[in-house]
Enzyme design. Structure first.
Site, PDB file in Angstrom:
ATOM      1  CD  GLU A 122      -1.686  -0.855  10.147  1.00 35.19           C
ATOM      2  OE1 GLU A 122      -1.858  -0.407   9.002  1.00 35.19           O
ATOM      3  OE2 GLU A 122      -2.235  -0.349  11.152  1.00 35.19           O
ATOM      4  CB  CYS A 126       5.553  -1.315  -0.314  1.00 37.27           C
ATOM      5  SG  CYS A 126       6.257  -2.679   0.657  1.00 37.27           S
ATOM      6  CD  GLU A 144       1.714  -7.043  -0.935  1.00 41.39           C
ATOM      7  OE1 GLU A 144       1.538  -6.893   0.300  1.00 41.39           O
ATOM      8  OE2 GLU A 144       1.640  -6.101  -1.753  1.00 41.39           O
ATOM      9  CB  CYS A 196       3.568  -5.941   3.360  1.00 44.65           C
ATOM     10  SG  CYS A 196       4.224  -4.266   3.521  1.00 44.65           S
ATOM     11  CG  ASN A 250      -2.440  -4.947   6.222  1.00 44.06           C
ATOM     12  OD1 ASN A 250      -3.467  -5.527   5.901  1.00 44.06           O
ATOM     13  ND2 ASN A 250      -2.433  -3.693   6.647  1.00 44.06           N
ATOM     14  CB  CYS A 257       5.900  -6.201  -1.142  1.00 44.79           C
ATOM     15  SG  CYS A 257       5.255  -6.260   0.541  1.00 44.79           S
TER      16      CYS A 257
END
Length: 156
Positions: A60, A108, A71, A69, A58, A111
């Site tokens: 940010e 999430c 993924e 993210c 990830n 994802c």
């Protein structure tokens, strides 16, 4: 132990060597995550059908929705660079900064939809491995187990 349809909860020693290797790669990837705001580091690893393994994590951003993210960054990379080679498995690992134990995490919603798009693209389910606390693993036969009511009207 079978939990729900294509979702299994396993001990580490029940995994195949390839599954273990992929989860270890995801763990290594999370150490490189850029997560100064949440302190929640996520790593992902995928094995393509030809055996190549790639990782991501990830990233940010202070402008919250700009972050990416693990993924999605990984699937975007392999999709852009290996458009004819489908992923066969995706491993995910997470930790809170400063903690040694794995954190409980699942992909999430964004994802999950990205994984579904990849499955649709190649017409092939992607096995998902999620490292949990105490070296337990959740093995999922494909993302539809996590996203039964997906946004899929344009492809079905």
């Amino acid at each position: 132990m079978q939990d729900h349809r294509g979702i299994e909860k396993l001990d580490w020693d029940e995994l195949s060597p390839m599954e273990m290797e992929l989860l270890i790669s995801a763990e290594e990837a999370l150490t490189k995550a850029y997560a100064p705001y949440s302190g929640f580091q996520v790593g992902a690893a995928t094995r393509l059908i030809d055996g190549q393994v790639f990782t991501s994590n990830n990233q940010e951003n202070v402008s919250f929705p700009v972050g990416v993210c693990a993924e999605r960054s990984l699937l975007a990379y392999v999709g852009a660079n290996f458009p004819e080679t489908p992923p066969e498995a995706l491993a995910i690992a997470a930790k809170r900064k400063g903690e040694n134990e794995s954190a409980y995490v699942t992909p999430c919603g964004l994802c999950r939809q990205a994984i579904l798009e990849t499955e649709n693209r190649f017409k092939k389910a992607i096995k998902i491995l999620i490292l949990m606390p105490e070296r337990k693993v959740v093995r999922i036969s494909g993302v539809r187990e996590l996203l039964p009511l997906s946004f899929n009207d344009l492809t079905d």
